[in-house]
Motif scaffolding. Structure first.
Motif, PDB file in Angstrom:
ATOM      1  N   ILE A  51      40.321 -84.957  66.492  1.00  0.00           N
ATOM      2  CA  ILE A  51      40.572 -85.826  67.645  1.00  0.00           C
ATOM      3  C   ILE A  51      41.737 -85.242  68.439  1.00  0.00           C
ATOM      4  O   ILE A  51      42.448 -84.361  67.947  1.00  0.00           O
ATOM      5  N   GLN A  98      38.831 -96.454  60.143  1.00  0.00           N
ATOM      6  CA  GLN A  98      38.913 -95.269  60.993  1.00  0.00           C
ATOM      7  C   GLN A  98      40.297 -95.150  61.629  1.00  0.00           C
ATOM      8  O   GLN A  98      40.888 -94.056  61.668  1.00  0.00           O
ATOM      9  N   ARG A 115      36.365 -90.998  69.792  1.00  0.00           N
ATOM     10  CA  ARG A 115      34.928 -90.968  69.492  1.00  0.00           C
ATOM     11  C   ARG A 115      34.105 -91.773  70.492  1.00  0.00           C
ATOM     12  O   ARG A 115      32.870 -91.663  70.503  1.00  0.00           O
ATOM     13  N   ASP A 153      37.620 -85.732  60.985  1.00  0.00           N
ATOM     14  CA  ASP A 153      37.214 -85.556  62.385  1.00  0.00           C
ATOM     15  C   ASP A 153      38.358 -84.955  63.192  1.00  0.00           C
ATOM     16  O   ASP A 153      39.526 -85.322  63.017  1.00  0.00           O
ATOM     17  N   THR A 210      45.293 -81.095  69.160  1.00  0.00           N
ATOM     18  CA  THR A 210      44.223 -81.657  68.337  1.00  0.00           C
ATOM     19  C   THR A 210      44.720 -81.774  66.904  1.00  0.00           C
ATOM     20  O   THR A 210      45.522 -80.947  66.439  1.00  0.00           O
ATOM     21  N   ASN A 242      38.132 -89.044  58.105  1.00  0.00           N
ATOM     22  CA  ASN A 242      36.975 -88.267  57.639  1.00  0.00           C
ATOM     23  C   ASN A 242      37.033 -86.801  58.057  1.00  0.00           C
ATOM     24  O   ASN A 242      36.010 -86.125  58.119  1.00  0.00           O
ATOM     25  N   ASP A 271      42.962 -92.091  61.165  1.00  0.00           N
ATOM     26  CA  ASP A 271      43.510 -91.309  62.273  1.00  0.00           C
ATOM     27  C   ASP A 271      45.046 -91.325  62.250  1.00  0.00           C
ATOM     28  O   ASP A 271      45.697 -90.304  62.506  1.00  0.00           O
ATOM     29  N   HIS A 331      43.470 -83.517  62.770  1.00  0.00           N
ATOM     30  CA  HIS A 331      42.393 -84.027  61.928  1.00  0.00           C
ATOM     31  C   HIS A 331      42.661 -85.497  61.631  1.00  0.00           C
ATOM     32  O   HIS A 331      43.699 -85.851  61.072  1.00  0.00           O
TER      33      HIS A 331
END
Length: 257
Positions: free
Chosen positions: A25, A99, A76, A23, A16, A21, A103, A18
């Motif tokens: 992922i 986005q 998402r 998040d 995983t 924003n 990422d 960051h």
């Protein structure tokens, strides 16, 4: 250069990171075993999804000596088979450019946080991933080389712009922050050879360092051995060009005694 008496080992796993924003992922990460230092590669999946071909491509980069990470840009949208998730994303008009860039930047920062990275990180993508690779190389700092394989919708008409894709990637060309390699097929319709030529004009206009290669007898997605559009000779040559390009810009210089 590989020799038959060399030790080889690899670690490959889901991790995983960051993303945009902040998040969290998931991503697929593969690296050679050993102390390094290794150059890093962010491997950006295509519109068919975060699929097996991309896990294989991530391991291919690791096999060639890179610490490689492939972020799940569709995280998402939920989970399921890559095909089902990609269908949901396609029905929603794709992921927002902001986005995706966030990422990809998060994946690059993940690699740069590792103690065995040599300080250089590249970005690679095919199809929509090629477009995203170009966007990221233009809109973020920290990439040392970019590879765009037949990325469509880099050149966009005003009618093609959407709230999720509000600016054509070609319009960010003045901000391209690293050398670019582009591989394309003469029979492709997205991007067309005319669009590739338009992109090349813009790169020349701003004195960017780039290499473009246009393959006769190849259309869209000619690397994908599991699809009818696979072209063996062009794909083999394309991979050779990719690794030669990355060696030039991402390898650790050897110090002279």
């Amino acid at each position: 250069m590989y020799q038959t008496d060399m030790y080889e080992g690899m670690l490959a796993e889901t991790v995983t990171i960051h993303g945009a924003n902040g998040d969290v992922i998931n991503a697929y990460f593969a690296r050679p075993l050993g102390p390094g230092p290794f150059p890093g590669m962010v491997v950006i999946h295509h519109m068919p999804g975060w699929d097996e071909w991309y896990r294989e491509a991530t391991r291919k980069f690791a096999h060639h000596g890179y610490a490689a990470i492939s972020p799940n840009l569709y995280y998402r949208a939920g989970h399921g088979t890559p095909e089902d998730v990609a269908a949901r994303v396609r029905a929603e008009g794709g992921v927002p450019d902001d986005q995706a860039v966030g990422d990809i930047e998060g994946a690059m920062k993940f690699l740069r946080s590792l103690p065995y990275i040599n300080g250089k990180v590249g970005v690679f993508g095919t199809c929509s991933g090629g477009r995203h690779a170009y966007l990221a190389a233009c809109r973020t700092q920290g990439f040392d080389a970019a590879v765009d394989c037949w990325g469509g919708r880099v050149v966009m008409s005003p009618e093609e712009l959407t709230p999720k894709q509000p600016v054509a990637p070609i319009d960010y060309t003045p901000n391209l922050s690293c050398p670019l390699l582009g591989l394309f097929g003469e029979e492709d319709r997205n991007p067309t050879p005319e669009q590739v030529a338009r992109h090349e004009e813009e790169l020349k206009k701003y004195n960017k360092v780039y290499e473009f290669h246009m393959y006769p007898g190849a259309g869209h997605g000619f690397f994908y051995y599991d699809r009818p559009n696979y072209r063996q000779a062009q794909a083999v040559d394309g991979w050779k060009k990719i690794f030669a390009f990355l060696e030039k810009y991402l390898s650790t210089p050897t110090s002279s005694a």
